[in-house]
Design a protein around this motif. Structure first.
Motif, mmCIF file in Angstrom:
data_model
loop_
_atom_site.group_PDB
_atom_site.id
_atom_site.type_symbol
_atom_site.label_atom_id
_atom_site.label_comp_id
_atom_site.label_asym_id
_atom_site.label_seq_id
_atom_site.Cartn_x
_atom_site.Cartn_y
_atom_site.Cartn_z
ATOM 1 N N VAL A 44 -64.718 -31.915 -70.805
ATOM 2 C CA VAL A 44 -65.225 -30.696 -70.909
ATOM 3 C C VAL A 44 -64.441 -29.836 -71.903
ATOM 4 O O VAL A 44 -62.869 -29.720 -71.779
ATOM 5 C CB VAL A 44 -64.972 -30.101 -69.336
ATOM 6 N N LEU A 45 -64.894 -29.227 -72.831
ATOM 7 C CA LEU A 45 -64.312 -28.327 -73.790
ATOM 8 C C LEU A 45 -64.412 -26.983 -73.448
ATOM 9 O O LEU A 45 -63.437 -26.126 -73.689
ATOM 10 C CB LEU A 45 -65.043 -28.512 -75.172
ATOM 11 N N LYS A 46 -65.034 -26.283 -72.870
ATOM 12 C CA LYS A 46 -65.603 -25.002 -72.014
ATOM 13 C C LYS A 46 -66.109 -25.279 -70.878
ATOM 14 O O LYS A 46 -67.504 -25.830 -70.715
ATOM 15 C CB LYS A 46 -66.218 -24.312 -72.871
ATOM 16 N N PRO A 47 -65.729 -25.007 -69.664
ATOM 17 C CA PRO A 47 -66.232 -24.979 -68.369
ATOM 18 C C PRO A 47 -67.390 -24.330 -68.426
ATOM 19 O O PRO A 47 -67.543 -23.075 -68.943
ATOM 20 C CB PRO A 47 -65.255 -24.703 -67.568
ATOM 21 N N GLY A 66 -72.114 -24.114 -70.864
ATOM 22 C CA GLY A 66 -70.489 -24.962 -70.877
ATOM 23 C C GLY A 66 -70.816 -26.047 -71.960
ATOM 24 O O GLY A 66 -71.685 -26.023 -72.555
ATOM 25 N N VAL A 67 -69.678 -26.333 -72.586
ATOM 26 C CA VAL A 67 -69.606 -27.243 -73.563
ATOM 27 C C VAL A 67 -69.036 -28.559 -73.331
ATOM 28 O O VAL A 67 -67.674 -28.532 -72.479
ATOM 29 C CB VAL A 67 -68.866 -26.569 -74.885
ATOM 30 N N VAL A 68 -69.451 -29.817 -73.663
ATOM 31 C CA VAL A 68 -68.718 -31.079 -73.205
ATOM 32 C C VAL A 68 -68.528 -32.054 -74.606
ATOM 33 O O VAL A 68 -69.538 -31.716 -75.412
ATOM 34 C CB VAL A 68 -69.321 -31.769 -72.131
ATOM 35 N N GLN A 69 -67.754 -32.844 -74.434
ATOM 36 C CA GLN A 69 -67.718 -33.724 -75.606
ATOM 37 C C GLN A 69 -67.678 -35.168 -75.226
ATOM 38 O O GLN A 69 -66.990 -35.644 -74.332
ATOM 39 C CB GLN A 69 -66.243 -33.624 -76.493
ATOM 40 N N ALA A 70 -68.568 -35.764 -75.901
ATOM 41 C CA ALA A 70 -69.050 -37.368 -75.314
ATOM 42 C C ALA A 70 -68.025 -38.001 -75.882
ATOM 43 O O ALA A 70 -67.168 -37.649 -76.777
ATOM 44 C CB ALA A 70 -70.612 -37.909 -76.131
ATOM 45 N N PRO A 71 -67.730 -39.277 -75.241
ATOM 46 C CA PRO A 71 -66.723 -40.380 -75.708
ATOM 47 C C PRO A 71 -66.875 -40.938 -77.303
ATOM 48 O O PRO A 71 -65.822 -41.104 -77.796
ATOM 49 C CB PRO A 71 -67.181 -41.675 -74.604
ATOM 50 N N ASP A 72 -67.913 -40.537 -77.796
ATOM 51 C CA ASP A 72 -67.942 -40.800 -79.252
ATOM 52 C C ASP A 72 -67.663 -39.789 -80.175
ATOM 53 O O ASP A 72 -67.631 -40.006 -81.229
ATOM 54 C CB ASP A 72 -69.495 -41.383 -79.407
ATOM 55 N N GLY A 73 -67.436 -38.537 -79.467
ATOM 56 C CA GLY A 73 -67.179 -37.490 -80.344
ATOM 57 C C GLY A 73 -67.968 -36.428 -80.477
ATOM 58 O O GLY A 73 -67.567 -35.324 -80.960
ATOM 59 N N THR A 74 -69.284 -36.727 -80.109
ATOM 60 C CA THR A 74 -70.347 -35.828 -80.160
ATOM 61 C C THR A 74 -70.212 -34.504 -79.274
ATOM 62 O O THR A 74 -69.986 -34.627 -77.983
ATOM 63 C CB THR A 74 -71.622 -36.172 -80.198
ATOM 64 N N ILE A 75 -70.375 -33.316 -79.755
ATOM 65 C CA ILE A 75 -70.114 -32.287 -78.937
ATOM 66 C C ILE A 75 -71.815 -31.519 -78.393
ATOM 67 O O ILE A 75 -72.416 -31.428 -79.189
ATOM 68 C CB ILE A 75 -69.325 -31.182 -79.738
ATOM 69 N N TRP A 76 -71.584 -31.399 -77.090
ATOM 70 C CA TRP A 76 -72.998 -30.918 -76.722
ATOM 71 C C TRP A 76 -72.835 -29.632 -75.820
ATOM 72 O O TRP A 76 -71.768 -29.369 -74.914
ATOM 73 C CB TRP A 76 -73.688 -31.946 -75.368
ATOM 74 N N LYS A 77 -73.636 -28.690 -76.018
ATOM 75 C CA LYS A 77 -73.592 -27.492 -75.386
ATOM 76 C C LYS A 77 -74.869 -27.011 -74.633
ATOM 77 O O LYS A 77 -75.803 -27.552 -74.952
ATOM 78 C CB LYS A 77 -73.549 -26.318 -76.484
ATOM 79 N N ILE A 78 -74.777 -27.073 -73.159
ATOM 80 C CA ILE A 78 -75.685 -26.912 -72.234
ATOM 81 C C ILE A 78 -75.759 -25.405 -71.830
ATOM 82 O O ILE A 78 -74.710 -24.929 -71.206
ATOM 83 C CB ILE A 78 -75.435 -27.872 -71.215
ATOM 84 N N ALA A 79 -76.700 -24.836 -71.953
ATOM 85 C CA ALA A 79 -76.902 -23.600 -71.808
ATOM 86 C C ALA A 79 -78.452 -23.019 -70.998
ATOM 87 O O ALA A 79 -79.273 -23.798 -71.136
ATOM 88 C CB ALA A 79 -76.360 -22.625 -72.804
ATOM 89 N N THR A 80 -78.135 -21.841 -70.509
ATOM 90 C CA THR A 80 -79.643 -21.034 -70.092
ATOM 91 C C THR A 80 -79.441 -19.416 -70.221
ATOM 92 O O THR A 80 -78.252 -19.023 -70.371
ATOM 93 C CB THR A 80 -79.808 -21.386 -68.661
ATOM 94 N N SER A 81 -80.497 -18.574 -70.717
ATOM 95 C CA SER A 81 -80.342 -17.348 -70.717
ATOM 96 C C SER A 81 -80.513 -16.725 -69.346
ATOM 97 O O SER A 81 -80.163 -15.677 -69.036
ATOM 98 C CB SER A 81 -81.645 -16.790 -71.643
ATOM 99 N N ALA A 82 -80.898 -17.592 -68.466
ATOM 100 C CA ALA A 82 -80.771 -16.895 -66.938
ATOM 101 C C ALA A 82 -79.270 -16.724 -66.340
ATOM 102 O O ALA A 82 -78.633 -18.005 -66.317
ATOM 103 C CB ALA A 82 -81.949 -17.863 -66.177
ATOM 104 N N LYS A 83 -78.865 -15.910 -65.636
ATOM 105 C CA LYS A 83 -77.892 -15.687 -64.920
ATOM 106 C C LYS A 83 -78.066 -16.052 -63.422
ATOM 107 O O LYS A 83 -76.840 -16.386 -62.664
ATOM 108 C CB LYS A 83 -77.197 -14.324 -65.031
ATOM 109 N N LYS A 84 -79.054 -16.389 -62.979
ATOM 110 C CA LYS A 84 -79.395 -16.621 -61.421
ATOM 111 C C LYS A 84 -80.274 -17.782 -61.552
ATOM 112 O O LYS A 84 -81.121 -17.733 -62.227
ATOM 113 C CB LYS A 84 -79.826 -15.570 -60.769
ATOM 114 N N ASP A 85 -80.210 -18.830 -60.619
ATOM 115 C CA ASP A 85 -81.258 -19.642 -60.377
ATOM 116 C C ASP A 85 -82.625 -19.093 -59.721
ATOM 117 O O ASP A 85 -82.290 -18.431 -58.982
ATOM 118 C CB ASP A 85 -80.925 -20.832 -59.483
ATOM 119 N N PHE A 86 -83.633 -19.411 -60.025
ATOM 120 C CA PHE A 86 -84.969 -19.018 -59.583
ATOM 121 C C PHE A 86 -85.863 -20.006 -58.932
ATOM 122 O O PHE A 86 -87.030 -20.162 -58.714
ATOM 123 C CB PHE A 86 -85.961 -18.131 -60.644
ATOM 124 N N GLY A 87 -84.957 -21.346 -58.840
ATOM 125 C CA GLY A 87 -85.552 -22.511 -58.172
ATOM 126 C C GLY A 87 -84.490 -23.671 -58.129
ATOM 127 O O GLY A 87 -83.291 -23.483 -58.473
#
Length: 221
Positions: free
Chosen positions: A82-85, A95-116
């Motif tokens: 985890v680079l950014k929780p 949040g942002v994570v770094q794969a074991p091979d070094g590739t950085i992945w950012k996972i995000a949503t514009s929603a601040k609440k879950d609707f499902g």
């Protein structure tokens, strides 16, 4: 970073595929399968050296915070760092994570609440490469045949997606991208990525080499 595109000064171009170069091919296959993004990238073995920030990230856009947490958790369980929780921000949640091979992945949503409930669905994947001069690199790519879909001055540019390719290509200032990901901007060696589709090879001003694609197989009547 080695790239291949459908680029040509004579024909319209677009991103056809994204291949990550990794040191341990079997381990990378296990990781990306567990992470849930194996349908979006190809993998190939490479011993090319690299250190620090590789100048790019792959960004996933999903429906809600619970789905962000699910992808981050799956990546961490499979060996990512985890680079950014995952946390709320002005624009949403991510949040942002770094794969074991070094590739950085950012996972995000514009929603601040879950609707499902949380899902494993991905709405969009963007390959964001960091460049020193967004305008100059954008014009270079346009000259090679790519089509601009969005552009915000010298800060950001996004190209029209390739037919059948699940990943969009975009440009961002390198130092701004590194800051957003929570890593130092410095890095050396191979960028460890190959973009697929193209007519010839070239290298852009930031050292991203575009690799010519293999000719299509002949049609047998």
């Amino acid at each position: 970073m080695v790239m291949a595109t459908t680029a040509s000064t004579a024909v319209n171009s677009s991103l056809a595929s994204v291949t990550l170069e990794v040191a341990d091919l079997d381990a990378a296959r296990r990781f990306y399968s567990a992470f849930g993004v194996d349908a979006y990238v190809r993998l190939r073995a490479s011993e090319a050296p690299s250190t620090g920030f590789r100048g790019f990230t792959l960004a996933l856009t999903v429906a809600g915070p619970a789905t962000v947490d699910g992808f981050v958790g799956a990546a961490v369980d499979a060996g990512a760092t985890v680079l950014k929780p995952a946390a709320k921000s002005l624009w949403g949640y991510g949040g942002v994570v770094q794969a074991p091979d070094g590739t950085i992945w950012k996972i995000a949503t514009s929603a601040k609440k879950d609707f499902g409930p949380a899902t494993r669905e991905i709405d969009e994947v963007v390959l964001l490469i960091g460049v020193e001069d967004v305008k100059a690199t954008k014009q270079l790519y346009v000259g090679r045949g790519l089509t601009v879909a969005k552009s915000f001055g010298g800060k950001y540019a996004e190209f029209a997606p390739g037919q059948g390719c699940p990943v969009k290509l975009a440009l961002y200032k390198r130092r701004a991208l590194a800051k957003d990901l929570g890593v130092p901007a410095d890095g050396t060696g191979s960028h460890r990525i190959v973009l697929g589709g193209a007519s010839d090879a070239f290298t852009d001003p930031d050292g991203f080499a575009w690799e010519a694609a293999a000719a299509p197989a002949p049609v047998v009547p």
